[in-house]
Scaffold this active site. Structure first.
Site, PDB file in Angstrom:
ATOM      1  CD  GLU A   1     -18.621   2.679  12.848  1.00 35.98           C
ATOM      2  OE1 GLU A   1     -19.171   3.219  11.860  1.00 35.98           O
ATOM      3  OE2 GLU A   1     -18.549   3.211  13.981  1.00 35.98           O
TER       4      GLU A   1
ATOM      5  CB  CYS B   1     -14.787  -3.786  24.969  1.00 38.68           C
ATOM      6  SG  CYS B   1     -14.788  -3.656  23.173  1.00 38.68           S
TER       7      CYS B   1
ATOM      8  CD  GLU C   1     -12.330  -1.044  23.276  1.00 34.30           C
ATOM      9  OE1 GLU C   1     -12.335  -0.676  22.102  1.00 34.30           O
ATOM     10  OE2 GLU C   1     -12.965  -0.472  24.182  1.00 34.30           O
TER      11      GLU C   1
END
Ligand code: THU
Length: 134
Positions: free
Chosen positions: A45, A92, A56
């Site tokens: 983050e 993602c 991922e």
């Protein structure tokens, strides 16, 4: 090819490296390649929240950065410490749709709940490189 639980365990190893001081939501991922190599990833983050990288994508970017490509990917595990399974976020899904094959197994786990899926199921009617490269 590793057993489901083996790759999931590696994703939990990745989760230990999560840098999530803001959400406190920890995610790990592990991508397995044809030659047996496994790259782990974690969410990383940032105080500028939009600069955050999901677990991922971290794992897949590590694989691609080391020269691996879509045809090398045999499985992906994504785990979290949440109460529910962590289905990949929208960004993602778009990235994974380009970086792994539609039929590559994706193992989801939070330690209590488990589900197997793939990109064909997670992102129907994909916008792909074929739409852009003419
Ligand atoms: N996160 C992931 O790592 N993967 C996902 O697919 C969903 C969200 C992370 C990003 C952020 O660090 C935290 O989970 C909360 O959104």
């Amino acid at each position: 090819m590793l057993k489901r639980e083996e790759l999931v365990k590696k994703a939990f190893d990745g989760m230990k490296n999560a840098y999530a001081p803001y959400s406190k939501y920890h995610v790990g991922a592990a991508v397995e390649l044809k030659d047996g190599t496994v790259f782990i990833g974690a969410n990383v983050e940032n105080a500028s929240y939009g600069a955050t990288n999901c677990a991922e994508r971290s794992a897949l970017f590590a694989a691609y950065s080391n020269g691996y490509r879509k045809s090398d990917v045999v499985a992906l595990a994504i785990v979290s410490d949440g109460d529910r399974l962590c289905g990949p976020c929208g960004i993602c899904r778009q990235v994974l749709s380009e970086l792994i094959g539609n039929d590559v197994p994706i193992y989801l786990s939070n330690g209590t709940e488990n589900k197997d899926t793939n990109m064909g199921e997670l992102l129907p009617m994909q916008f792909t490189e074929e739409d852009v490269i003419r």
